[in-house]
Design an enzyme around this catalytic site. Structure first.
Site, mmCIF file in Angstrom:
data_model
loop_
_atom_site.group_PDB
_atom_site.id
_atom_site.type_symbol
_atom_site.label_atom_id
_atom_site.label_comp_id
_atom_site.label_asym_id
_atom_site.label_seq_id
_atom_site.Cartn_x
_atom_site.Cartn_y
_atom_site.Cartn_z
ATOM 1 N N LYS A 18 0.870 -1.052 0.111
ATOM 2 C CA LYS A 18 0.010 -0.056 0.015
ATOM 3 C C LYS A 18 1.019 1.059 -0.087
ATOM 4 O O LYS A 18 1.820 1.296 0.782
ATOM 5 C CB LYS A 18 -0.983 0.141 1.442
ATOM 6 C CG LYS A 18 -1.944 1.123 1.193
ATOM 7 C CD LYS A 18 -2.853 1.302 -0.071
ATOM 8 C CE LYS A 18 -4.027 0.184 0.435
ATOM 9 N NZ LYS A 18 -5.112 0.082 -0.615
ATOM 10 N N THR A 55 -3.470 -4.992 0.729
ATOM 11 C CA THR A 55 -3.058 -3.894 1.073
ATOM 12 C C THR A 55 -4.105 -3.125 1.911
ATOM 13 O O THR A 55 -3.515 -1.984 2.525
ATOM 14 C CB THR A 55 -2.765 -3.236 -0.470
ATOM 15 O OG1 THR A 55 -3.972 -2.820 -0.854
ATOM 16 C CG2 THR A 55 -1.786 -4.110 -1.268
ATOM 17 N N PHE A 88 33.051 28.372 -12.437
ATOM 18 C CA PHE A 88 32.820 27.214 -13.449
ATOM 19 C C PHE A 88 33.537 27.644 -14.513
ATOM 20 O O PHE A 88 33.032 28.585 -15.475
ATOM 21 C CB PHE A 88 31.443 26.801 -13.635
ATOM 22 C CG PHE A 88 31.332 25.740 -14.414
ATOM 23 C CD1 PHE A 88 31.785 24.205 -13.753
ATOM 24 C CD2 PHE A 88 30.657 25.343 -15.615
ATOM 25 C CE1 PHE A 88 31.670 23.175 -14.488
ATOM 26 C CE2 PHE A 88 30.812 24.415 -16.398
ATOM 27 C CZ PHE A 88 31.145 23.169 -15.971
ATOM 28 N N GLN A 116 30.165 19.476 -8.677
ATOM 29 C CA GLN A 116 30.365 18.180 -8.381
ATOM 30 C C GLN A 116 31.542 18.342 -7.073
ATOM 31 O O GLN A 116 31.313 17.692 -6.077
ATOM 32 C CB GLN A 116 31.178 17.617 -9.351
ATOM 33 C CG GLN A 116 30.430 17.195 -10.465
ATOM 34 C CD GLN A 116 30.078 18.054 -11.365
ATOM 35 O OE1 GLN A 116 30.002 19.251 -11.205
ATOM 36 N NE2 GLN A 116 29.890 17.859 -12.728
ATOM 37 N N ASN A 167 21.290 21.889 -10.458
ATOM 38 C CA ASN A 167 21.690 23.334 -10.569
ATOM 39 C C ASN A 167 20.755 24.105 -10.814
ATOM 40 O O ASN A 167 20.204 24.347 -12.068
ATOM 41 C CB ASN A 167 22.887 23.234 -11.390
ATOM 42 C CG ASN A 167 23.872 24.471 -11.563
ATOM 43 O OD1 ASN A 167 23.276 25.514 -10.801
ATOM 44 N ND2 ASN A 167 25.167 24.202 -12.056
ATOM 45 N N HIS A 178 19.997 27.256 -12.125
ATOM 46 C CA HIS A 178 20.750 28.220 -12.961
ATOM 47 C C HIS A 178 19.973 29.595 -12.616
ATOM 48 O O HIS A 178 18.835 29.663 -12.572
ATOM 49 C CB HIS A 178 20.687 27.942 -14.327
ATOM 50 C CG HIS A 178 21.307 26.635 -14.775
ATOM 51 N ND1 HIS A 178 22.507 26.355 -14.322
ATOM 52 C CD2 HIS A 178 20.633 25.542 -15.312
ATOM 53 C CE1 HIS A 178 22.889 25.061 -14.734
ATOM 54 N NE2 HIS A 178 21.832 24.744 -15.174
#
Length: 289
Positions: free
Chosen positions: A12, A57, A153, A216, A242, A244
């Site tokens: 369930k 269930t 980056f 990372q 990410n 942005h």
């Protein structure tokens, strides 16, 4: 060609249970979503339709509600363990139980008044076998974090389709999904609440304190901080979208934009996923499933 039955389970899903504990005029609230999945000696129900080994269930749902009344809901890991052990002990055909719980947090505004807290959701997944083998993975979802600077980056691979420009000062934002696997608990009581608070604090500190050259790198720093500070955790898995934030071009209006005005894009987004673990961590088995 021979056709055979493969791995299977049933249960369930998403039983929503709200437990109010009344301590005089002060009330305490637990708001959870509980999913149960059972497996074991279930071949006949698939092959012949024989339901004699199948615990309905609907019964699983009722058990969640009854246990909430009889035992209360403390730490969600403890409640999940209670349910999983019950199902494997009470039904000979059930060899394995998986119980996953999401907890929605509420902030107290008075003795019996609450407001729903932000977007963050606490999670756990418990697996338990008839032989007593148990694994516990705690976690969280949608922990939204943002650094307005301290993120770069650049130096990335390029090909004919690359248009992204290097960045030496950018907004870094994400919504953390994390799951961490506990070492097998000893015979004494285990404080999952303290462990959760410690892990969450480590994630926040590492995100805020890491000068990031990539998401990372930040992921690894967050995982390493948890494993260094929390001896009861042997492995952590992180998923970091990410989120942005793009600088808006204001030159058509005769304005500069020195990293002040951004457009927050919701999609597409980069998705960074990874596992950080102790090199001696035990085999996780089905823990993450």
């Amino acid at each position: 060609m021979t056709v055979v039955l493969g791995a299977n389970r049933y249960g369930k899903a998403e039983t929503r249970v709200v437990r109010v504990t009344r301590d005089g005029d002060v009330h305490h609230l637990k708001d959870c979503n509980v999913s149960v999945a059972l497996s074991g000696d279930m071949a006949e129900v698939h092959l012949t339709g024989d339901n004699s080994a199948v615990l309905p269930t609907d019964t699983q749902k009722n058990t969640v509600y009854a246990f909430a009344r009889e035992h209360g809901i403390g730490q969600i890991e403890d409640f999940a363990l209670l349910l999983a052990r019950h199902f494997t002990a009470s039904q000979p055909a059930i060899h394995h139980a998986r119980v996953a719980i999401e907890e929605y947090s509420w902030e107290r505004q008075g003795p019996h008044s609450f407001t729903r807290s932000a977007t963050e959701i606490r999670t756990c997944v418990v697996h338990h076998d008839q032989d007593g083998t148990t694994s516990v993975v705690s976690g969280l979802r949608d922990l939204v974090l943002l650094n307005t600077t301290g993120s770069e980056f650049h130096g990335f691979a390029r090909d004919r389709y690359t248009t992204l420009q290097p960045a030496t000062d950018r907004v870094l934002a994400t919504a953390v999904t994390a799951g961490w696997r506990h070492l097998p608990a000893g015979t004494g009581a285990y404080d999952y609440g303290k462990s959760y608070d410690d892990v969450r604090r480590c994630l926040l500190e590492a995100f805020a304190g890491t000068h990031s050259l990539s998401l990372q790198q930040t992921l690894y720093a967050m995982g390493a901080r948890v494993l260094t500070a929390c001896e009861e955790i042997c492995e952590i898995r992180l998923a970091l979208p990410n989120k942005h934030h793009f600088l808006v071009d204001l030159t058509p209006f005769g304005l500069d934009n020195d990293n002040e005005v951004y457009f927050a894009a919701d999609r597409p987004y980069g998705l960074i996923e990874g596992t950080v673990r102790h090199d001696h961590a035990p085999d996780p088995g089905p823990a993450w499933d």
